[in-house]
Design an enzyme around this catalytic site. Structure first.
Site, mmCIF file in Angstrom:
data_model
loop_
_atom_site.group_PDB
_atom_site.id
_atom_site.type_symbol
_atom_site.label_atom_id
_atom_site.label_comp_id
_atom_site.label_asym_id
_atom_site.label_seq_id
_atom_site.Cartn_x
_atom_site.Cartn_y
_atom_site.Cartn_z
ATOM 1 N N ASP A 7 -22.439 -81.204 -43.182
ATOM 2 C CA ASP A 7 -21.391 -80.898 -42.215
ATOM 3 C C ASP A 7 -20.056 -80.988 -42.935
ATOM 4 O O ASP A 7 -19.748 -82.014 -43.554
ATOM 5 C CB ASP A 7 -21.416 -81.877 -41.047
ATOM 6 C CG ASP A 7 -22.590 -81.631 -40.110
ATOM 7 O OD1 ASP A 7 -23.349 -80.670 -40.342
ATOM 8 O OD2 ASP A 7 -22.750 -82.409 -39.148
ATOM 9 N N ASP A 129 -26.894 -76.208 -29.203
ATOM 10 C CA ASP A 129 -26.705 -77.648 -29.082
ATOM 11 C C ASP A 129 -26.635 -77.941 -27.591
ATOM 12 O O ASP A 129 -25.775 -77.402 -26.891
ATOM 13 C CB ASP A 129 -25.407 -78.075 -29.763
ATOM 14 C CG ASP A 129 -25.375 -77.671 -31.228
ATOM 15 O OD1 ASP A 129 -26.454 -77.463 -31.812
ATOM 16 O OD2 ASP A 129 -24.270 -77.559 -31.786
#
Length: 245
Positions: A7, A129
Site C-alpha cells: 500500500d 471493499d
C-alpha cells in the site's frame, strides 16, 4: 496463489487500520526493494494500492508503480484512483499486468465495461471493499471507504457475469489491517454463489493458520499485507503451507 501487498502513500509503504487514513502505519524499505524481496521469496504477483489515489480519486503513484513493474521480475496488479482510459493505458504500457478497478466498477459499470472491451477483460481486477451490515448484507464502500453503495455486492458481481475478467477481489473492511482472522464465511458463500469466479480474498490474515483456512476454500488468490510486514510469518511459509483440513 499468494499476493503480497504493497500500500503506497507519499511514495512509501504503509498499512491502514480498518481503512482509516488517520490510523496509518509507515514501514521501512523502498517499495521497489519490497517488491523485489517478494519476488525473491517466490511470489508471482504483487498487489499494489495507490492509497493517495483512492482517497482523492486521482491516481498519484503511477510512475512509482511503473518503476516497480519494470524493475522487478513479478506481475503487478494495481489500482487506486483510476478514472480514465489514459491512466489504464499508461499502466498497461508501463508493464503492469492487471489494473484494479474499485469504486468506479460500482458507480459507472458501463464505462468499466467499455474499458474491458477496449483493453481486454482479462487485464482487469474488479475490487470491492465491503461493509457488512447487521443483516449480513455486504455493500461495497466508495470514496476511500468513507461511504457505502446502495447496491449490494451480489447484484454488482452478477452485473459483470458476462465478462471474463482477470480477477475478483473482495475485502471485508472490518477485517482489514486488524490481524484477527479473515471472513472465511464471506468467501465461502461467494464461491458457492459464483463457483467460477476468480476470487481473491483480502483482509484479516494474522497467522499462518488463517492462510491455511483460506487455502482450504481454493480461492484464486489470497492477499496478505500487514502480517508480512509485522513478521507474523514469512512469505515463503505462506506460499508453501498446505490447506487446513
Amino acid at each position: 496463489m499468494i499476493y503480497p501487498a504493497i500500500d503506497l502513500m507519499d511514495g512509501g509503504c504503509v498499512r491502514l487500520f480498518k481503512g482509516d487514513f488517520d490510523l496509518r502505519t509507515n514501514y521501512d524499505g523502498a517499495p521497489t526493494d519490497v517488491a523485489a524481496s517478494f519476488a525473491k521469496a517466490g511470489a508471482k504477483w504483487v498487489h499494489i494500492v495507490d492509497l493517495d489515489g483512492a482517497r482523492t480519486e486521482n491516481a498519484a503513484q503511477t510512475d512509482l508503480i511503473i518503476e516497480i513493474a519494470k524493475s522487478t521480475p513479478i506481475n503487478v496488479q494495481t489500482g487506486g484512483g483510476i478514472r480514465n482510459a489514459d491512466q489504464i493505458a499508461k499502466l498497461l504500457n508501463g508493464g503492469v499486468s492487471r489494473v484494479v478497478l474499485g469504486s468506479i466498477a460500482v458507480t459507472d459499470p458501463l464505462t468499466v465495461m467499455s474499458w474491458m472491451d477496449k483493453f481486454g477483460a482479462d487485464k482487469f481486477c474488479l475490487a470491492f471493499d465491503v461493509h457488512i451490515n447487521e443483516a449480513g448484507v455486504a455493500r461495497p464502500a466508495l470514496k476511500g471507504w468513507t461511504q457505502s453503495a446502495s447496491t449490494d455486492l451480489l447484484s454488482i458481481i452478477k452485473r459483470y457475469s458476462a465478462y471474463d475478467y482477470g480477477a475478483l477481489l473482495v475485502t471485508d473492511i472490518a477485517k482489514d489491517g486488524v490481524l484477527l482472522g479473515p471472513n472465511v464465511e464471506l468467501y465461502r458463500n461467494l464461491l458457492a454463489r459464483f463457483p467460477n469466479a476468480p476470487l481473491i480474498t483480502s483482509g484479516g490474515v494474522g497467522k499462518l493458520d488463517d492462510v491455511k483456512a483460506l487455502k482450504s476454500l481454493s480461492p484464486y488468490g489470497i492477499i496478505i499485507g500487514k502480517a508480512l510486514y509485522e513478521n507474523k510469518f514469512t512469505l515463503e511459509e505462506a506460499i508453501t503451507c498446505s490447506p487446513s483440513e
